[in-house]
Design an enzyme around this catalytic site. Structure first.
Site, PDB file in Angstrom:
ATOM      1  CG  HIS A   1      -1.940  -1.074   1.137  1.00  0.00           C
ATOM      2  ND1 HIS A   1      -2.625  -1.434   0.094  1.00  0.00           N
ATOM      3  CD2 HIS A   1      -2.108  -2.145   2.111  1.00  0.00           C
ATOM      4  CE1 HIS A   1      -3.646  -2.160   0.363  1.00  0.00           C
ATOM      5  NE2 HIS A   1      -3.355  -2.782   1.599  1.00  0.00           N
TER       6      HIS A   1
ATOM      7  CG  ASP B   1      -2.548  -8.360   0.694  1.00  0.00           C
ATOM      8  OD1 ASP B   1      -2.062  -8.637   1.427  1.00  0.00           O
ATOM      9  OD2 ASP B   1      -3.776  -7.843   0.808  1.00  0.00           O
TER      10      ASP B   1
ATOM     11  CG  HIS C   1      -6.418  -5.363   1.706  1.00  0.00           C
ATOM     12  ND1 HIS C   1      -5.893  -6.472   2.692  1.00  0.00           N
ATOM     13  CD2 HIS C   1      -7.755  -5.164   2.305  1.00  0.00           C
ATOM     14  CE1 HIS C   1      -6.746  -6.340   3.787  1.00  0.00           C
ATOM     15  NE2 HIS C   1      -7.845  -5.848   3.579  1.00  0.00           N
TER      16      HIS C   1
ATOM     17  CG  ASP D   1      -4.619 -10.207   3.331  1.00  0.00           C
ATOM     18  OD1 ASP D   1      -4.439 -10.673   2.176  1.00  0.00           O
ATOM     19  OD2 ASP D   1      -4.415  -9.047   3.585  1.00  0.00           O
TER      20      ASP D   1
END
Ligand code: Q9C
Ligand code: ZN
Length: 345
Positions: free
Chosen positions: A162, A198, A200, A287
């Site tokens: 991120h 991931d 996200h 995740d």
């Protein structure tokens, strides 16, 4: 597969983040890496400390003023008063549309907002130390490919995907996967593919390489209409300028099961094969696991064996860098399964 770790990861240990209006213990905490390291050691892996200094590569990925802020942030915070040591700083104001981000304010909290995309990336005394050592570990893993290794895994935290050119976000400070990709570019790989699995969307990695034709970014993630990071990761983001066509987002609805997820992985692998990369960097977020407390895909622990096997099938020298994954007690088994799937394929 050679494995690296970040021996300083535990120095980044903020206590709290905000969740639905409450301060809660950080999901992204040192136990995560400890579980991964324990599982790797139990399977006979030797964990190598970083042996490459990524400073030069970092300067190609992140803006100088952001790196300078991050390196001195805790000292700046303490200069407001020694008692700040017991408190975590959080940003409270951001230069959104129409506001200026070209002038760095003097006020510490205003600077923190300038260099943050959210209030979910808490700083601690050792954040810079841990993040820098982690990025060194990612570069070290990449360096082993140039030395002839088929694959290298980097167990590190804080995560990185991120973190953009000049901001932190989503528990991330330095973009470890981007560091690995840039390191490979600088040491003989003409084209590098980054595959982000991931839960996200890897907004930071996408933004770092968005206008470049030498690095392909492909991501499978929760639909940003409902999932963090909300403001990037849609299917119509395909790259810009020279990088037009070198970005592929495969958003999937929250609740997606393994069958649908692996179908998206096939699309991702087909795009990577067509790109003609010399090396692959995997942003390995775990995740996507069904037990993750803040994510909503439904991969089972055994599905990570299949993921590893499929990554091997891409047929490229591969660096795997740990990203998210917050079912901490399951994280070790899930990471080891990816590695075993890869090695046994
Ligand atoms: N404090 C990674 O997986 N925050 N980052 C959700 C609110 C955003 C996840 C909880 C989740 C970021 C690397
Ligand atoms: Zn994640």
């Amino acid at each position: 597969m050679i494995t690296f770790h970040n021996p300083l990861q535990h120095t980044h240990a903020p206590e709290h983040e905000f969740f639905r209006g409450e301060r809660v213990p950080c999901f992204e905490n040192p136990t995560r890496a400890a579980y991964v390291e324990a599982a790797l050691t139990a399977r006979g892996h030797v964990l190598h400390p970083p042996d490459v200094d990524c400073t030069e590569v970092l300067a190609k990925i992140h803006a100088p003023r952001y790196l300078a802020f991050l390196a001195s942030a805790w000292q700046q915070w303490l200069s407001l008063g020694e008692e700040q040591n017991r408190v975590q700083p959080f940003p409270s104001v951001w230069p959104v549309r129409t506001l200026r981000s070209d002038i760095e304010p003097d006020n510490f909290i205003a600077k923190l907002g300038l260099y943050s995309m959210d209030n979910g990336s808490p700083l601690a005394a050792g954040t810079w130390t841990a993040a820098k050592a982690g990025a060194d570990a990612a570069a070290s893993a990449a360096a082993r490919l140039a030395a002839g290794e088929r694959a290298a895994f980097c167990s590190t935290r804080p995560p990185g995907h991120h973190a953009g050119p000049d901001f932190m976000g989503g528990y991330c400070f330095l973009n470890n996967a981007a560091v690995a990709a840039q390191w490979l570019r600088d040491h003989g790989a003409a084209r590098v593919a980054v595959l982000d699995v991931d839960y996200h969307h890897g907004n930071g990695t996408q933004s770092i390489f968005y206008d470049r034709a030498d690095v392909l970014f492909v991501s499978i993630h929760g639909d940003p209409r409902t999932e963090y990071p909300f403001y990037l990761g849609h299917a119509d983001e395909t790259g810009a300028g020279l990088g037009a066509g070198c970005n592929l987002n495969l958003p999937l609805p929250a609740g997606t099961d393994a069958a649908t997820w692996f179908a998206a992985l096939e699309q991702a692998c087909a795009r990577i094969a067509a790109f003609g990369a010399d090396a692959l960097v995997v942003s390995l977020g775990l995740d996507t696991h069904e037990g993750d407390p803040i994510s909503r895909f439904r991969l089972a622990t055994t599905d990570f064996l299949r993921l590893g096997a499929r990554l091997r099938g891409v047929g490229l020298p591969t660096v795997l860098v740990l990203e998210g994954g917050y079912a901490a007690a399951e994280l070790g088994t899930n990471a080891v399964n990816v590695l075993e799937g890869f090695e046994q394929a």
